[in-house]
Design an enzyme around this catalytic site. Structure first.
Site, PDB file in Angstrom:
ATOM      1  N   GLY A   7       9.028 -36.039   0.970  1.00 19.17           N
ATOM      2  CA  GLY A   7       7.832 -35.187   0.956  1.00 19.17           C
ATOM      3  C   GLY A   7       6.673 -35.903   0.291  1.00 19.17           C
ATOM      4  O   GLY A   7       5.984 -35.336  -0.549  1.00 19.17           O
ATOM      5  N   ASP A  53      12.946 -35.510   8.685  1.00 21.40           N
ATOM      6  CA  ASP A  53      13.093 -34.083   8.393  1.00 21.40           C
ATOM      7  C   ASP A  53      14.345 -33.947   7.529  1.00 21.40           C
ATOM      8  O   ASP A  53      15.464 -34.195   7.996  1.00 21.40           O
ATOM      9  CB  ASP A  53      13.256 -33.308   9.701  1.00 21.40           C
ATOM     10  N   VAL A  54      14.164 -33.580   6.283  1.00 14.95           N
ATOM     11  CA  VAL A  54      15.313 -33.585   5.358  1.00 14.95           C
ATOM     12  C   VAL A  54      16.349 -32.513   5.683  1.00 14.95           C
ATOM     13  O   VAL A  54      17.445 -32.527   5.138  1.00 14.95           O
ATOM     14  CB  VAL A  54      14.878 -33.445   3.867  1.00 14.95           C
ATOM     15  N   ASN A  80      11.807 -34.564  -3.634  1.00 15.45           N
ATOM     16  CA  ASN A  80      10.623 -33.735  -3.894  1.00 15.45           C
ATOM     17  C   ASN A  80      10.306 -32.772  -2.745  1.00 15.45           C
ATOM     18  O   ASN A  80       9.694 -31.731  -2.975  1.00 15.45           O
ATOM     19  CB  ASN A  80       9.430 -34.676  -4.149  1.00 15.45           C
ATOM     20  N   SER A 132      12.197 -25.955  -9.664  1.00 16.64           N
ATOM     21  CA  SER A 132      11.055 -25.085  -9.969  1.00 16.64           C
ATOM     22  C   SER A 132      11.425 -24.206 -11.150  1.00 16.64           C
ATOM     23  O   SER A 132      12.597 -23.855 -11.331  1.00 16.64           O
ATOM     24  CB  SER A 132      10.738 -24.187  -8.772  1.00 16.64           C
ATOM     25  N   TYR A 145      13.625 -18.745  -2.397  1.00 13.91           N
ATOM     26  CA  TYR A 145      13.127 -19.946  -3.083  1.00 13.91           C
ATOM     27  C   TYR A 145      13.831 -20.099  -4.433  1.00 13.91           C
ATOM     28  O   TYR A 145      14.321 -21.185  -4.775  1.00 13.91           O
ATOM     29  CB  TYR A 145      11.613 -19.808  -3.284  1.00 13.91           C
ATOM     30  N   ALA A 148      17.449 -21.248  -3.952  1.00 11.66           N
ATOM     31  CA  ALA A 148      17.571 -22.663  -3.571  1.00 11.66           C
ATOM     32  C   ALA A 148      17.321 -23.567  -4.776  1.00 11.66           C
ATOM     33  O   ALA A 148      18.049 -24.539  -5.010  1.00 11.66           O
ATOM     34  CB  ALA A 148      16.586 -22.989  -2.447  1.00 11.66           C
TER      35      ALA A 148
HETATM   36  P1  NAI Z   1       3.385 -29.389  -0.853  1.00 10.41           P
HETATM   37  O1  NAI Z   1       3.581 -28.247   0.069  1.00 10.41           O
HETATM   38  O2  NAI Z   1       2.032 -29.943  -1.046  1.00 10.41           O
HETATM   39  O3  NAI Z   1       4.364 -30.605  -0.466  1.00 10.41           O
HETATM   40  C1  NAI Z   1       5.664 -30.412  -0.027  1.00 10.41           C
HETATM   41  C2  NAI Z   1       6.084 -31.637   0.738  1.00 10.41           C
HETATM   42  O4  NAI Z   1       7.425 -31.446   1.246  1.00 10.41           O
HETATM   43  C3  NAI Z   1       5.188 -31.913   1.957  1.00 10.41           C
HETATM   44  O5  NAI Z   1       4.903 -33.288   2.016  1.00 10.41           O
HETATM   45  C4  NAI Z   1       6.055 -31.492   3.125  1.00 10.41           C
HETATM   46  O6  NAI Z   1       5.786 -32.187   4.325  1.00 10.41           O
HETATM   47  C5  NAI Z   1       7.444 -31.848   2.586  1.00 10.41           C
HETATM   48  N1  NAI Z   1       8.485 -31.159   3.360  1.00 10.41           N
HETATM   49  C6  NAI Z   1       8.650 -29.828   3.549  1.00 10.41           C
HETATM   50  N2  NAI Z   1       9.695 -29.603   4.367  1.00 10.41           N
HETATM   51  C7  NAI Z   1      10.204 -30.820   4.689  1.00 10.41           C
HETATM   52  C8  NAI Z   1      11.262 -31.251   5.517  1.00 10.41           C
HETATM   53  N3  NAI Z   1      12.050 -30.378   6.181  1.00 10.41           N
HETATM   54  N4  NAI Z   1      11.503 -32.575   5.626  1.00 10.41           N
HETATM   55  C9  NAI Z   1      10.724 -33.473   4.979  1.00 10.41           C
HETATM   56  N5  NAI Z   1       9.692 -33.133   4.199  1.00 10.41           N
HETATM   57  C10 NAI Z   1       9.436 -31.824   4.067  1.00 10.41           C
HETATM   58  O7  NAI Z   1       3.990 -28.879  -2.213  1.00 10.41           O
HETATM   59  P2  NAI Z   1       4.130 -29.524  -3.682  1.00 10.41           P
HETATM   60  O8  NAI Z   1       3.552 -28.557  -4.587  1.00 10.41           O
HETATM   61  O9  NAI Z   1       3.672 -30.920  -3.696  1.00 10.41           O
HETATM   62  O10 NAI Z   1       5.716 -29.439  -3.824  1.00 10.41           O
HETATM   63  C11 NAI Z   1       6.555 -30.542  -4.115  1.00 10.41           C
HETATM   64  C12 NAI Z   1       7.822 -30.012  -4.746  1.00 10.41           C
HETATM   65  O11 NAI Z   1       7.509 -29.383  -5.975  1.00 10.41           O
HETATM   66  C13 NAI Z   1       8.539 -28.958  -3.899  1.00 10.41           C
HETATM   67  O12 NAI Z   1       9.930 -29.159  -3.952  1.00 10.41           O
HETATM   68  C14 NAI Z   1       8.168 -27.666  -4.588  1.00 10.41           C
HETATM   69  O13 NAI Z   1       9.129 -26.645  -4.394  1.00 10.41           O
HETATM   70  C15 NAI Z   1       8.112 -28.113  -6.036  1.00 10.41           C
HETATM   71  N6  NAI Z   1       7.325 -27.220  -6.874  1.00 10.41           N
HETATM   72  C16 NAI Z   1       5.988 -27.036  -6.674  1.00 10.41           C
HETATM   73  C17 NAI Z   1       5.290 -26.163  -7.475  1.00 10.41           C
HETATM   74  C18 NAI Z   1       3.852 -25.872  -7.303  1.00 10.41           C
HETATM   75  O14 NAI Z   1       3.322 -24.968  -7.978  1.00 10.41           O
HETATM   76  N7  NAI Z   1       3.121 -26.588  -6.466  1.00 10.41           N
HETATM   77  C19 NAI Z   1       5.959 -25.406  -8.547  1.00 10.41           C
HETATM   78  C20 NAI Z   1       7.362 -25.681  -8.678  1.00 10.41           C
HETATM   79  C21 NAI Z   1       8.006 -26.566  -7.868  1.00 10.41           C
END
Ligand code: NAI
Length: 237
Positions: A7, A53-54, A80, A132, A145, A148
């Site tokens: 990601g 795609d993970v 991530n 998270s 969520y 998971a």
């Molecule tokens: P974001 O939505 O900007 O990025 C998520 C990334 O995961 C994207 O690049 C997306 O393409 C990728 N992704 C989603 N499904 C996928 C799949 N099936 N295969 C490959 N890639 C996939 O979100 P953010 O905020 O950068 O999130 C990153 C991590 O941090 C996530 O795991 C999220 O749950 C976690 N997180 C984020 C928080 C927040 O407030 N933004 C809070 C707590 C945890």
């Protein structure tokens, strides 16, 4: 170090790619759909962009193999990639439940299972799962969520015990509210309320999370494994 980040094309993952690359490490990252963003990040950092795609074990197998060739091994994996969702518990559909578990929990399992093979052969490595704070305290209307992300806690603890003797450390970062596209659906009022509930009185940045990942990946954290560490401004205390 040779780092693989899932990601990586935006948000927290993107800033991790930039931080490790800026500090001279070799980086490969997975992206799912945003080829344009992935290409520009690859160009600006020199990191290897790999479509993956993970949720698909076959896609993961091929992509991890490609990353290992491009990097010449894998020292650090940052799981991530993730999605979030918001729905009343009794309206979560089967598909929504499955997509959440497949992405936020099984995805980390599939990628770790492949990456660990490379780490076992070199008897060293680091896995960092991005959970998270909702996996710790639970979020109303985010049962899928929260479930998971709570699963990632268990995976972190068990895997740390199992592969610690092989020189591989496994830790989990639990971000609080971080300013990324994941929170784009939240209104200004929602964000202000979350900020007010945060003891440090601010929303987090992707760099707040990336800096901890950087530390955990480094030799400075060589005696740290099986830990779940919040980067949440004190929200989930
Ligand atoms: P974001 O939505 O900007 O990025 C998520 C990334 O995961 C994207 O690049 C997306 O393409 C990728 N992704 C989603 N499904 C996928 C799949 N099936 N295969 C490959 N890639 C996939 O979100 P953010 O905020 O950068 O999130 C990153 C991590 O941090 C996530 O795991 C999220 O749950 C976690 N997180 C984020 C928080 C927040 O407030 N933004 C809070 C707590 C945890």
């Amino acid at each position: 170090m040779k780092i693989l980040i899932t990601g990586g094309s935006r948000g927290i993952g993107r800033v991790c790619v930039e931080l490790f690359a800026k500090n001279g490490h070799q980086v490969a990252f997975f992206y799912k759909t945003r080829e344009d963003k992935a290409a520009s990040l690859s160009e600006s950092t020199g990191a290897e962009a790999i479509r993956c795609d993970v949720t698909s074990p076959d896609s993961v197998r091929a992509a991890v193999a490609r990353a290992a060739v491009a990097l010449g091994g894998i020292d650090v994996l940052i799981n991530n990639a993730g999605i979030s969702g918001f729905a009343f518990f009794d309206s979560i559909t089967d598909d929504e439940w499955r997509e959440m578990i497949d992405t936020d929990l099984s995805g980390a399992f599939y990628v770790s299972r492949e990456a660990v093979k490379h780490m076992l052969s070199q008897k060293s490595g680091v896995i960092i799962n991005v959970g998270s704070m909702w996996g710790k305290v639970g979020a109303s209307c985010e049962v899928h969520y929260s479930a998971a992300k709570a699963g990632l806690r268990g995976m972190t603890l068990a895997l740390a015990k199992e592969i610690g003797p092989s020189g591989i450390r496994v830790n989990c970062i639990e971000p609080g509210v971080i300013d990324t596209e994941m929170n784009a659906r939240l209104s200004e009022d929602d964000m202000a309320a979350l900020c007010a509930d945060t003891p440090l009185c601010r929303i987090g940045t992707p760099l707040d999370v990336a800096e901890l990942a950087y530390f955990l990946a480094s030799e400075k954290a060589s005696f740290i494994t099986g830990q779940i560490i919040g980067v949440d401004g004190g929200f989930a205390i």
